[in-house]
Design an enzyme around this catalytic site. Sequence first.
Site, PDB file in Angstrom:
ATOM      1  N   SER A 136       2.934   3.041   4.035  1.00 20.93           N
ATOM      2  CA  SER A 136       2.995   2.182   2.857  1.00 20.93           C
ATOM      3  C   SER A 136       3.726   2.904   1.727  1.00 20.93           C
ATOM      4  O   SER A 136       4.896   3.256   1.874  1.00 20.93           O
ATOM      5  CB  SER A 136       1.576   1.751   2.454  1.00 20.93           C
ATOM      6  OG  SER A 136       1.614   0.702   1.516  1.00 20.93           O
TER       7      SER A 136
ATOM      8  N   GLU B 254       8.473  -2.009   8.167  1.00 16.26           N
ATOM      9  CA  GLU B 254       7.304  -2.889   8.168  1.00 16.26           C
ATOM     10  C   GLU B 254       7.049  -3.325   6.745  1.00 16.26           C
ATOM     11  O   GLU B 254       7.557  -2.731   5.794  1.00 16.26           O
ATOM     12  CB  GLU B 254       6.074  -2.164   8.742  1.00 16.26           C
ATOM     13  CG  GLU B 254       5.654  -0.902   7.982  1.00 16.26           C
ATOM     14  CD  GLU B 254       4.786  -1.145   6.753  1.00 16.26           C
ATOM     15  OE1 GLU B 254       4.104  -2.197   6.681  1.00 16.26           O
ATOM     16  OE2 GLU B 254       4.794  -0.294   5.850  1.00 16.26           O
TER      17      GLU B 254
ATOM     18  N   HIS C   6       0.784  -2.602   8.277  1.00 16.19           N
ATOM     19  CA  HIS C   6      -0.523  -2.854   7.656  1.00 16.19           C
ATOM     20  C   HIS C   6      -1.404  -3.644   8.632  1.00 16.19           C
ATOM     21  O   HIS C   6      -1.823  -4.764   8.365  1.00 16.19           O
ATOM     22  CB  HIS C   6      -0.343  -3.597   6.335  1.00 16.19           C
ATOM     23  CG  HIS C   6       0.277  -2.766   5.258  1.00 16.19           C
ATOM     24  ND1 HIS C   6       1.606  -2.377   5.296  1.00 16.19           N
ATOM     25  CD2 HIS C   6      -0.247  -2.249   4.117  1.00 16.19           C
ATOM     26  CE1 HIS C   6       1.867  -1.660   4.202  1.00 16.19           C
ATOM     27  NE2 HIS C   6       0.762  -1.564   3.482  1.00 16.19           N
TER      28      HIS C   6
END
Length: 328
Positions: free
Chosen positions: A103, A205, A275
């Site tokens: 992230s 992602e 995630h």
Amino acid sequence: MTSLTLFTPSGVVAKAENLKRAAKRLTQLGFEVGIDADALSKHQRFAGDDATRLAALHRIADAAPSVAMATRGGYGLTRLLDQLDWGRIAKSIEQGTRWVGYSDLTALQNGLIARHKGLSMWAGPLACDDFGRSEADGGVDEITRDCFLEAMSGALEAVGFREPSGGFDGLEARGRLWGGNLTVLCSLLGTPHWPKVKGGILFLEDINEHPYRVERMLLQLQQAGVIDNQAAVLLGDFSGAAKSPLDRGYGIKDAVAALRARTRTPVLTGLPFGHIRTKICLPVGGTVELYVQGREAILGWQSDPRLAHAAHHQHDEDCGDDCGHDHH
């Protein structure tokens, strides 16, 4: 015993019990766990002000634990990139520290790649999200846990996944692995923290981004010449966005198709990363090899020689079964 330090470089930890639960579970897995003094600090939406979080990063780099795992992502590392002493971060890696997270950690991982060839970090689980989840909310995912343990021991040398389209049979590619969260990565474009990687393998992602926003960012990278200069692109999970009545059937598959129509670079989907509960570990910045047979893809690399005492990973296919398939 392997030392592991938990730190918070970005967003504030909302629930201290999740961090304590993660520390307990990681201790039960055999790590000597320490929690950074400012891991639970609070300043607005951040885990302490910029100076506090910057000092924490430098403190951990100087201590050089075996593993430095972020508690969570969020936003905040972008604020620190210009002030960060990258030499201290690099020295910790040379001393054996494995920095782990995903992230917002994308900013740290790719900032390192922009400055240091041959050094890598790990895209992998976050303490609170992956090890601090309560049993009522599903607890710890076994595949995520096992891949993390293998990666940290030096045993993980490959991950496998199923590429649903089946259009890449026979593909072989080799290059530096880089990327991570699409939004964070795009925010680095045009800055000194952007990795100028050619012939690499780019993985991406994101979460809570509508497919049209994903498409817009993918096309930004393609139009900037980034996608076309890669050996391959691997797309992970892009879930979480609410559908719009304006979509009329448009979705993430259409966004991927729009990218594929504009580049000759192979764009694969199905990478079990993002995630999501079940995620693999990836050596960001390391040299990897990609092989596709039918719909089965294997991403392999050489383990860290400093961890050569660890048991050798049995076989590529083992990780494909145990660590690599996305079951959601």
